[in-house]
Design an enzyme around this catalytic site. Structure first.
Site, PDB file in Angstrom:
ATOM      1  N   GLU A   1      -2.249   0.661  12.999  1.00 40.05           N
ATOM      2  CA  GLU A   1      -1.536   1.969  11.733  1.00 40.05           C
ATOM      3  C   GLU A   1      -1.660   3.359  12.367  1.00 40.05           C
ATOM      4  O   GLU A   1      -2.464   3.840  13.144  1.00 40.05           O
ATOM      5  CB  GLU A   1      -2.728   2.171  10.433  1.00 40.05           C
ATOM      6  CG  GLU A   1      -1.922   1.547   9.175  1.00 40.05           C
ATOM      7  CD  GLU A   1      -0.737   1.868   8.895  1.00 40.05           C
ATOM      8  OE1 GLU A   1      -0.051   2.060   9.436  1.00 40.05           O
ATOM      9  OE2 GLU A   1      -1.071   2.091   7.286  1.00 40.05           O
TER      10      GLU A   1
ATOM     11  N   ASP B   1      -5.502   4.921   4.343  1.00 39.83           N
ATOM     12  CA  ASP B   1      -6.293   6.495   3.379  1.00 39.83           C
ATOM     13  C   ASP B   1      -7.023   5.663   2.071  1.00 39.83           C
ATOM     14  O   ASP B   1      -8.337   5.153   2.663  1.00 39.83           O
ATOM     15  CB  ASP B   1      -5.038   7.288   2.520  1.00 39.83           C
ATOM     16  CG  ASP B   1      -5.350   8.092   1.875  1.00 39.83           C
ATOM     17  OD1 ASP B   1      -6.415   8.941   1.935  1.00 39.83           O
ATOM     18  OD2 ASP B   1      -4.374   8.743   0.930  1.00 39.83           O
TER      19      ASP B   1
ATOM     20  N   LYS C   1      -9.224   8.597   6.817  1.00 35.84           N
ATOM     21  CA  LYS C   1      -9.341   9.557   6.106  1.00 35.84           C
ATOM     22  C   LYS C   1     -10.259   8.919   5.049  1.00 35.84           C
ATOM     23  O   LYS C   1      -9.948   7.955   4.059  1.00 35.84           O
ATOM     24  CB  LYS C   1      -7.843   9.847   5.084  1.00 35.84           C
ATOM     25  CG  LYS C   1      -7.661  10.455   5.962  1.00 35.84           C
ATOM     26  CD  LYS C   1      -6.389  11.801   5.005  1.00 35.84           C
ATOM     27  CE  LYS C   1      -5.034  11.254   4.331  1.00 35.84           C
ATOM     28  NZ  LYS C   1      -4.106  12.597   3.777  1.00 35.84           N
TER      29      LYS C   1
ATOM     30  N   PHE D   1      -3.200  16.636   3.296  1.00 38.18           N
ATOM     31  CA  PHE D   1      -2.103  15.895   4.122  1.00 38.18           C
ATOM     32  C   PHE D   1      -1.909  16.219   5.091  1.00 38.18           C
ATOM     33  O   PHE D   1      -1.277  17.144   5.279  1.00 38.18           O
ATOM     34  CB  PHE D   1      -0.658  16.139   2.651  1.00 38.18           C
ATOM     35  CG  PHE D   1       0.654  15.418   2.808  1.00 38.18           C
ATOM     36  CD1 PHE D   1       0.023  13.858   1.678  1.00 38.18           C
ATOM     37  CD2 PHE D   1       1.287  14.818   4.303  1.00 38.18           C
ATOM     38  CE1 PHE D   1       1.380  12.626   2.272  1.00 38.18           C
ATOM     39  CE2 PHE D   1       2.546  14.800   3.766  1.00 38.18           C
ATOM     40  CZ  PHE D   1       2.654  12.886   3.006  1.00 38.18           C
TER      41      PHE D   1
ATOM     42  N   ASP E   1       5.208  11.480   8.000  1.00 36.81           N
ATOM     43  CA  ASP E   1       6.317  12.183   7.697  1.00 36.81           C
ATOM     44  C   ASP E   1       5.148  12.760   6.426  1.00 36.81           C
ATOM     45  O   ASP E   1       4.570  12.363   5.504  1.00 36.81           O
ATOM     46  CB  ASP E   1       7.689  11.311   7.813  1.00 36.81           C
ATOM     47  CG  ASP E   1       6.983  10.015   6.015  1.00 36.81           C
ATOM     48  OD1 ASP E   1       6.060   9.369   6.491  1.00 36.81           O
ATOM     49  OD2 ASP E   1       7.559  10.017   5.281  1.00 36.81           O
TER      50      ASP E   1
ATOM     51  N   ARG F   1       7.944  13.782  11.220  1.00 36.60           N
ATOM     52  CA  ARG F   1       7.120  12.550  12.339  1.00 36.60           C
ATOM     53  C   ARG F   1       7.674  12.652  13.952  1.00 36.60           C
ATOM     54  O   ARG F   1       6.620  12.336  14.890  1.00 36.60           O
ATOM     55  CB  ARG F   1       7.965  10.971  12.334  1.00 36.60           C
ATOM     56  CG  ARG F   1       8.043  10.594  11.514  1.00 36.60           C
ATOM     57  CD  ARG F   1       8.922   9.622  10.712  1.00 36.60           C
ATOM     58  NE  ARG F   1       9.045   8.432   9.757  1.00 36.60           N
ATOM     59  CZ  ARG F   1       8.372   7.625   9.027  1.00 36.60           C
ATOM     60  NH1 ARG F   1       6.562   7.860   8.794  1.00 36.60           N
ATOM     61  NH2 ARG F   1       8.405   7.306   7.444  1.00 36.60           N
TER      62      ARG F   1
HETATM   63  P1  IMP Z   1      -3.343   4.507   2.130  1.00 40.78           P
HETATM   64  O1  IMP Z   1      -2.033   2.487   1.211  1.00 40.78           O
HETATM   65  O2  IMP Z   1      -3.252   4.678   0.962  1.00 40.78           O
HETATM   66  O3  IMP Z   1      -4.517   4.048   3.397  1.00 40.78           O
HETATM   67  O4  IMP Z   1      -2.140   4.680   3.130  1.00 40.78           O
HETATM   68  C1  IMP Z   1      -1.269   4.229   3.997  1.00 40.78           C
HETATM   69  C2  IMP Z   1      -0.067   4.836   4.393  1.00 40.78           C
HETATM   70  O5  IMP Z   1      -0.077   6.057   3.696  1.00 40.78           O
HETATM   71  C3  IMP Z   1      -0.439   5.218   5.320  1.00 40.78           C
HETATM   72  O6  IMP Z   1       0.488   4.355   6.315  1.00 40.78           O
HETATM   73  C4  IMP Z   1       1.097   6.557   5.519  1.00 40.78           C
HETATM   74  O7  IMP Z   1       2.262   5.567   5.681  1.00 40.78           O
HETATM   75  C5  IMP Z   1       0.369   6.531   3.965  1.00 40.78           C
HETATM   76  N1  IMP Z   1      -0.030   8.187   3.805  1.00 40.78           N
HETATM   77  C6  IMP Z   1      -1.874   7.983   3.714  1.00 40.78           C
HETATM   78  N2  IMP Z   1      -1.762   9.560   4.643  1.00 40.78           N
HETATM   79  C7  IMP Z   1      -0.939  10.165   5.040  1.00 40.78           C
HETATM   80  C8  IMP Z   1      -0.597  11.334   5.406  1.00 40.78           C
HETATM   81  O8  IMP Z   1      -1.365  12.395   5.292  1.00 40.78           O
HETATM   82  N3  IMP Z   1       0.152  11.957   5.418  1.00 40.78           N
HETATM   83  C9  IMP Z   1       1.138  11.089   5.388  1.00 40.78           C
HETATM   84  N4  IMP Z   1       1.537   9.672   5.460  1.00 40.78           N
HETATM   85  C10 IMP Z   1       0.226   9.717   4.314  1.00 40.78           C
HETATM   86 MG    MG Z   2       2.388   4.144   7.312  1.00 43.99          MG
END
Ligand code: IMP
Ligand code: MG
Length: 188
Positions: free
Chosen positions: A104, A108, A136, A157, A164, A170
């Site tokens: 990945e 987050d 994060k 962010f 992106d 990116r």
């Molecule tokens: P999660 O499901 O909340 O863990 O989010 C994961 C996805 O959210 C990642 O694969 C990213 O595509 C996107 N994402 C989360 N935080 C960021 C960020 O700070 N910048 C850009 N994309 C993010």
């Molecule tokens: Mg992603």
């Protein structure tokens, strides 16, 4: 467009190109030390954010790997992932009995990668682990074992090196914090 203007979406550089290179070398070493037998190792990258990371990672691994990719939508172009992730494009490798490493760009809330992990478990691989360029931890909403993260960052962010904002940024060689004004404006 000059470099300065092109990078002007970023409030500050959080992780430099040099730090990223060093971090990925360490991650490749971790993989070399973790997978020492001859069982097939399949790296599954989550497109599109994984591209620069997985590209640099595989060239530094000193064993055979099988590379595959999937597209999982969870983001819908917004700042926060929401709702249930959806498998848009699946892998075509048979992973039964193989060692799987999900790759990945950033974890987050953890919803996306947890969903993919459970989805892959049904195919009976020998093992599934997760590696992410960025973690994060403050954003976590699910119980998740992230096996390796190159960098832990605060809940801001970020863009660059695969990450992106609305499909842009990116290709930055560093990881930076996106300017607040851009999120407020909703566009680059
Ligand atoms: P999660 O499901 O909340 O863990 O989010 C994961 C996805 O959210 C990642 O694969 C990213 O595509 C996107 N994402 C989360 N935080 C960021 C960020 O700070 N910048 C850009 N994309 C993010
Ligand atoms: Mg992603």
């Amino acid at each position: 467009m000059g470099k300065k203007e092109y990078y002007s979406n970023v409030e500050k550089v959080l992780i430099t190109k040099k730090q990223i290179n060093k971090g990925i070398l360490k991650a490749a070493k971790w993989i070399d030390e973790k997978y020492t037998d001859n069982n097939d190792l399949v790296l599954i990258g989550l497109l599109k954010g994984c591209i620069p990371f997985v590209g640099q990672l595989v060239t530094n691994i000193n064993r055979n790997v099988i590379l595959d990719f999937m597209v999982v939508s969870s983001f819908k172009g917004k700042e926060k992932a929401q709702g249930k992730p959806e498998i848009v494009t699946d892998i075509n490798t048979d992973i039964k009995g193989k060692d799987i490493l999900l790759v990945e760009d950033i974890v987050d809330s953890g919803y996306t990668i947890k969903y993919v992990q459970e989805y892959m478990e049904k195919r009976k691989p020998r093992s599934i682990s997760i590696i992410s360029l960025i973690d994060k931890p403050e954003g976590r909403k699910v119980d998740l074992k992230l096996d390796y993260a190159c960098f832990k960052v605060p809940d801001k962010f970020l863009v660059g090196y695969g990450l992106d904002y609305k499909e842009k940024c990116r290709n930055y060689e560093f990881i930076g914090v996106l300017k607040k004004e851009i999120i407020e404006k909703g566009d680059i």
